[in-house]
Design a protein around this motif. Structure first.
Motif, mmCIF file in Angstrom:
data_model
loop_
_atom_site.group_PDB
_atom_site.id
_atom_site.type_symbol
_atom_site.label_atom_id
_atom_site.label_comp_id
_atom_site.label_asym_id
_atom_site.label_seq_id
_atom_site.Cartn_x
_atom_site.Cartn_y
_atom_site.Cartn_z
ATOM 1 N N ASP A 200 -17.202 -43.542 -12.657
ATOM 2 C CA ASP A 200 -17.510 -42.390 -11.797
ATOM 3 C C ASP A 200 -18.888 -42.431 -11.149
ATOM 4 O O ASP A 200 -19.231 -41.536 -10.379
ATOM 5 C CB ASP A 200 -17.396 -41.094 -12.607
ATOM 6 N N THR A 201 -19.702 -43.433 -11.488
ATOM 7 C CA THR A 201 -21.062 -43.478 -10.944
ATOM 8 C C THR A 201 -21.357 -44.852 -10.342
ATOM 9 O O THR A 201 -20.588 -45.792 -10.532
ATOM 10 C CB THR A 201 -22.111 -43.182 -12.048
ATOM 11 N N GLU A 202 -22.470 -44.929 -9.643
ATOM 12 C CA GLU A 202 -22.902 -46.198 -9.061
ATOM 13 C C GLU A 202 -24.361 -46.450 -9.417
ATOM 14 O O GLU A 202 -25.128 -45.523 -9.684
ATOM 15 C CB GLU A 202 -22.747 -46.172 -7.528
ATOM 16 N N GLY A 203 -24.747 -47.727 -9.408
ATOM 17 C CA GLY A 203 -26.128 -48.083 -9.682
ATOM 18 C C GLY A 203 -26.494 -47.896 -11.146
ATOM 19 O O GLY A 203 -25.636 -47.913 -12.034
ATOM 20 N N GLU A 204 -27.776 -47.705 -11.406
ATOM 21 C CA GLU A 204 -28.260 -47.556 -12.773
ATOM 22 C C GLU A 204 -27.778 -46.246 -13.385
ATOM 23 O O GLU A 204 -27.784 -45.199 -12.728
ATOM 24 C CB GLU A 204 -29.796 -47.594 -12.802
ATOM 25 N N ILE A 205 -27.356 -46.317 -14.643
ATOM 26 C CA ILE A 205 -26.972 -45.115 -15.373
ATOM 27 C C ILE A 205 -28.251 -44.417 -15.812
ATOM 28 O O ILE A 205 -29.061 -44.994 -16.540
ATOM 29 C CB ILE A 205 -26.115 -45.449 -16.604
ATOM 30 N N THR A 206 -28.443 -43.181 -15.366
ATOM 31 C CA THR A 206 -29.666 -42.448 -15.671
ATOM 32 C C THR A 206 -29.409 -41.347 -16.693
ATOM 33 O O THR A 206 -28.258 -40.976 -16.965
ATOM 34 C CB THR A 206 -30.252 -41.813 -14.403
ATOM 35 N N GLU A 207 -30.498 -40.814 -17.229
ATOM 36 C CA GLU A 207 -30.389 -39.699 -18.173
ATOM 37 C C GLU A 207 -29.752 -38.486 -17.511
ATOM 38 O O GLU A 207 -28.997 -37.734 -18.145
ATOM 39 C CB GLU A 207 -31.771 -39.349 -18.722
ATOM 40 N N GLN A 208 -30.024 -38.300 -16.218
ATOM 41 C CA GLN A 208 -29.439 -37.171 -15.490
ATOM 42 C C GLN A 208 -27.920 -37.304 -15.392
ATOM 43 O O GLN A 208 -27.181 -36.314 -15.481
ATOM 44 C CB GLN A 208 -30.046 -37.069 -14.081
ATOM 45 N N MET A 209 -27.441 -38.534 -15.197
ATOM 46 C CA MET A 209 -25.993 -38.758 -15.149
ATOM 47 C C MET A 209 -25.339 -38.422 -16.486
ATOM 48 O O MET A 209 -24.287 -37.776 -16.536
ATOM 49 C CB MET A 209 -25.702 -40.218 -14.788
ATOM 50 N N VAL A 210 -25.973 -38.858 -17.564
ATOM 51 C CA VAL A 210 -25.433 -38.566 -18.894
ATOM 52 C C VAL A 210 -25.418 -37.063 -19.127
ATOM 53 O O VAL A 210 -24.445 -36.504 -19.654
ATOM 54 C CB VAL A 210 -26.258 -39.285 -19.985
ATOM 55 N N ALA A 211 -26.495 -36.382 -18.724
ATOM 56 C CA ALA A 211 -26.566 -34.934 -18.904
ATOM 57 C C ALA A 211 -25.490 -34.224 -18.087
ATOM 58 O O ALA A 211 -24.901 -33.227 -18.536
ATOM 59 C CB ALA A 211 -27.949 -34.429 -18.502
ATOM 60 N N LYS A 212 -25.203 -34.741 -16.887
ATOM 61 C CA LYS A 212 -24.187 -34.123 -16.023
ATOM 62 C C LYS A 212 -22.805 -34.168 -16.674
ATOM 63 O O LYS A 212 -22.054 -33.192 -16.640
ATOM 64 C CB LYS A 212 -24.160 -34.841 -14.672
ATOM 65 N N TYR A 213 -22.470 -35.318 -17.264
ATOM 66 C CA TYR A 213 -21.133 -35.483 -17.840
ATOM 67 C C TYR A 213 -21.031 -34.967 -19.271
ATOM 68 O O TYR A 213 -20.002 -34.433 -19.671
ATOM 69 C CB TYR A 213 -20.741 -36.967 -17.813
#
Length: 342
Positions: A200-213
Motif C-alpha cells: 500500500d505504500t511506496e519508497g521508504e517505510i516511515t514511522e508516520q506510515m506505520v502510525a497511519k496503518y
C-alpha cells in the motif's frame, strides 16, 4: 537473519545431517522441519514448493497427516507415476504421529524414492523420537530445518527487516521499532503487516506510515505504556494504560514490558563503566541506543527502586494482590517519577 542457536547437549547438537534456518530450506530426499514456530514452518514449506516448481512445473504436491495416517499412503504417493512427475509429499502433525506412520516412515527413509521430496513437520515432543533420531543420523540423506520461536524483540526486528530487504524497500529504524512493538504476540500478524505496508505504500517505510496503518494498535501496546512512563510522561502513560486495559490487554504482559525495558536500561547503564559492547550484552545496537536515551534523567538508585516495584507488581497481577489495576497504576506512577517516590 542469523541461524538459530543449537541447544548444547541436545539431539540437534549431535545430528550428523545439515541443520539450516527456515529461510535456507533446500530440496533433499527427506526434510525434517522442527521447532515450535508454525508460521516459519509454513513459510519454509512454501519456499520449498516454489523452488521445486521452478525446477519442474509438473511437480505434484500431496499432503498427509501423520496422526490420521492410513497404512500404505506414503508408499503409494511416492510410487513412480506414468509420466514420472517429481513429487513433494508434505506430512503434518508428526508430533502426534500414529504407530502406522512411524513404522512405514522408518521403512521409507531407508530407501527414499527417486524424484520425491518428503517434508515431515514435527513441532516438538518425544513422539516419533525413533524416526527423528534416524533422520538426524543420516538415514535417507535428509536435512533438518529449524523453526525456533522468535522470542526476543531483536529476533522479530531482524525478521521484519528481512521482509522489507527481500522486497527491496528501506524502512526507517523508528518505523521498524514501532511495527515490531505493535505485533509482539503473533509472528503471522507481523508478517501480514509488513506485506500490507509493502503493497500500500511506496519508497521508504516511515514511522508516520506505520502510525497511519497501525497507530491504534501501537498506542495501546504494553511497550508504548512503558515508554511513556520511562520518559516521565505520567499522564500519557496512565491514559494509554487505561485504554489498553479497557480494550482487553492482559496485565501480566503489561508488567513484563516494563520489566524488560528496565532490565535493559540496567544492563546498558552498567555497561557504560564496564566498556561492554552490544554483542556482549546480548542486545541489538538499536536496543542499546534506545536504552541510553531512556536512561536520561534516571539515577542508579531510582532505577533499582523501579525494578523492585516492577517485581512486586508482577507478583500482584499474578494473584498476590486483589487489585491488579491499582498495582499497575502504582508501577506507572513510580516509573514516571523515575523511581524517586512510591
Amino acid at each position: 537473519m542469523a541461524a538459530p542457536k543449537k541447544p548444547a547437549g541436545s539431539a540437534r547438537a549431535a545430528a550428523s545431517i545439515p541443520q539450516v534456518p527456515w529461510h535456507q530450506v533446500r530440496p533433499a530426499p527427506v526434510i525434517l522441519v522442527t521447532g515450535p514456530e508454525d508460521f516459519l514452518a509454513e513459510r519454509a514449506s512454501r519456499l520449498l514448493r516454489d523452488a521445486l516448481r521452478e525446477q519442474d512445473a509438473s511437480l505434484e504436491v500431496h499432503d498427509l497427516r501423520a496422526d490420521a495416517y492410513q497404512p500404505g499412503e506414503l508408499v503409494t504417493l511416492a510410487s513412480p507415476s506414468l509420466f514420472g512427475e517429481p513429487r513433494l509429499i508434505r506430512v503434518d502433525a508428526a508430533s502426534t504421529m500414529s504407530d502406522a506412520f512411524l513404522e512405514e516412515a522408518l521403512e521409507y527413509i531407508a530407501a527414499p524414492a527417486d524424484d520425491t521430496v518428503v517434508l515431515i513437520r514435527h513441532s516438538g515432543g518425544v513422539r516419533g523420537k525413533k524416526l527423528l533420531d534416524a533422520i538426524r543420523a543420516g538415514t535417507g540423506g535428509g536435512i533438518e530445518v529449524l523453526c525456533t520461536e522468535l522470542k526476543r524483540d531483536s529476533d522479530r526486528a531482524d525478521f521484519a527487516a528481512a521482509e522489507f530487504r527481500t522486497a527491496g524497500r528501506p524502512i526507517a529504524p523508528a518505523a521498524l521499532r514501532a511495527l515490531v512493538n505493535a505485533f509482539t504476540d503473533d509472528l503471522a500478524e507481523l508478517a501480514g503487516a509488513c506485506q500490507q505496508l509493502l503493497a500500500d505504500t511506496e519508497g521508504e517505510i516511515t514511522e508516520q506510515m506505520v502510525a497511519k496503518y497501525y497507530g491504534g494498535r501501537v498506542e495501546t501496546n504494553a511497550f508504548a505504556v512503558a515508554d511513556a512512563a520511562i520518559a516521565g510522561r505520567h499522564g500519557e502513560a496512565l491514559v494509554l494504560l487505561r485504554h489498553a486495559l479497557a480494550t482487553g490487554a492482559d496485565p501480566v504482559p503489561m508488567v513484563a514490558a516494563f520489566a524488560m525495558k528496565l532490565r535493559t536500561m540496567a544492563k546498558v547503564g552498567g555497561a557504560r563503566t564496564n566498556g561492554m559492547s552490544a554483542g556482549q550484552l546480548g542486545l541489538a545496537p538499536w536496543q542499546v541506543d534506545r536504552a541510553r536515551r531512556d536512561l536520561v534523567g534516571w539515577t542508579e538508585a531510582g532505577l533499582g527502586r523501579a525494578i523492585l516495584v516492577a517485581a512486586e507488581t508482577d507478583a500482584a497481577v499474578k494473584g498476590a494482590a486483589r487489585d491488579a489495576v491499582y498495582a499497575l497504576e502504582t508501577l506507572v506512577r513510580v516509573v514516571a517519577a523515575r523511581g524517586l517516590e512510591r
